[in-house]
Design a protein around this motif. Sequence first.
Motif, PDB file in Angstrom:
ATOM      1  N   ILE A 267       0.834  -1.198   0.000  1.00  0.00           N
ATOM      2  CA  ILE A 267       0.000   0.000   0.000  1.00  0.00           C
ATOM      3  C   ILE A 267       0.868   1.248   0.000  1.00  0.00           C
ATOM      4  O   ILE A 267       0.578   2.220  -0.715  1.00  0.00           O
ATOM      5  N   ASP A 268       1.950   1.259   0.783  1.00  0.00           N
ATOM      6  CA  ASP A 268       2.857   2.410   0.794  1.00  0.00           C
ATOM      7  C   ASP A 268       3.479   2.638  -0.579  1.00  0.00           C
ATOM      8  O   ASP A 268       3.640   3.782  -1.018  1.00  0.00           O
ATOM      9  N   LYS A 269       3.821   1.560  -1.274  1.00  0.00           N
ATOM     10  CA  LYS A 269       4.386   1.678  -2.617  1.00  0.00           C
ATOM     11  C   LYS A 269       3.356   2.286  -3.573  1.00  0.00           C
ATOM     12  O   LYS A 269       3.677   3.183  -4.353  1.00  0.00           O
ATOM     13  N   TYR A 270       2.111   1.821  -3.500  1.00  0.00           N
ATOM     14  CA  TYR A 270       1.057   2.361  -4.350  1.00  0.00           C
ATOM     15  C   TYR A 270       0.775   3.821  -4.008  1.00  0.00           C
ATOM     16  O   TYR A 270       0.524   4.635  -4.897  1.00  0.00           O
ATOM     17  N   LYS A 271       0.806   4.167  -2.711  1.00  0.00           N
ATOM     18  CA  LYS A 271       0.564   5.544  -2.295  1.00  0.00           C
ATOM     19  C   LYS A 271       1.585   6.498  -2.904  1.00  0.00           C
ATOM     20  O   LYS A 271       1.247   7.585  -3.365  1.00  0.00           O
ATOM     21  N   ARG A 272       2.867   6.084  -2.883  1.00  0.00           N
ATOM     22  CA  ARG A 272       3.913   6.946  -3.447  1.00  0.00           C
ATOM     23  C   ARG A 272       3.665   7.211  -4.926  1.00  0.00           C
ATOM     24  O   ARG A 272       3.819   8.328  -5.406  1.00  0.00           O
ATOM     25  N   ARG A 273       3.257   6.174  -5.653  1.00  0.00           N
ATOM     26  CA  ARG A 273       3.018   6.341  -7.083  1.00  0.00           C
ATOM     27  C   ARG A 273       1.801   7.208  -7.363  1.00  0.00           C
ATOM     28  O   ARG A 273       1.814   8.030  -8.276  1.00  0.00           O
TER      29      ARG A 273
END
Length: 121
Positions: free
Chosen positions: A12-18
């Motif tokens: 989720i953190d990876k998707y949030k950054r994108r």
Amino acid sequence: MIKLSEQDIKTIDKYKRRVRKQYPGAFHNHIGNNFYTIVQENDDLSVVDVLAEQFMPPQKGLLLAWETAQLSCRVSQNLNRTNPLRAEGASMADKIARDANRKLRAEMPKISRKDQEIDIY
């Protein structure tokens, strides 16, 4: 509240950054019956639904909502980059200036860091 695993939190953190590259300050919003959507608050305090902009319905889980928002951001970026109508908006003078700058960069000698003189004082 749904318990998320450590791997899900990292994903989720990876998707949030994108997603936040295209929609700064985006966050999830719980709609009800375990449905989530991704929204962004503008400067005038109006709320923009990121998933609704891409014609996506609210998603059943939090991970799925962020994944869908990330996928829609990536697809829209690819379409904007390869869209043939994008080039029509630029004027001919801008195209010539870009071409001239590109030629100047190619003609300039490349100086490596090893060859540069370093002045400490």
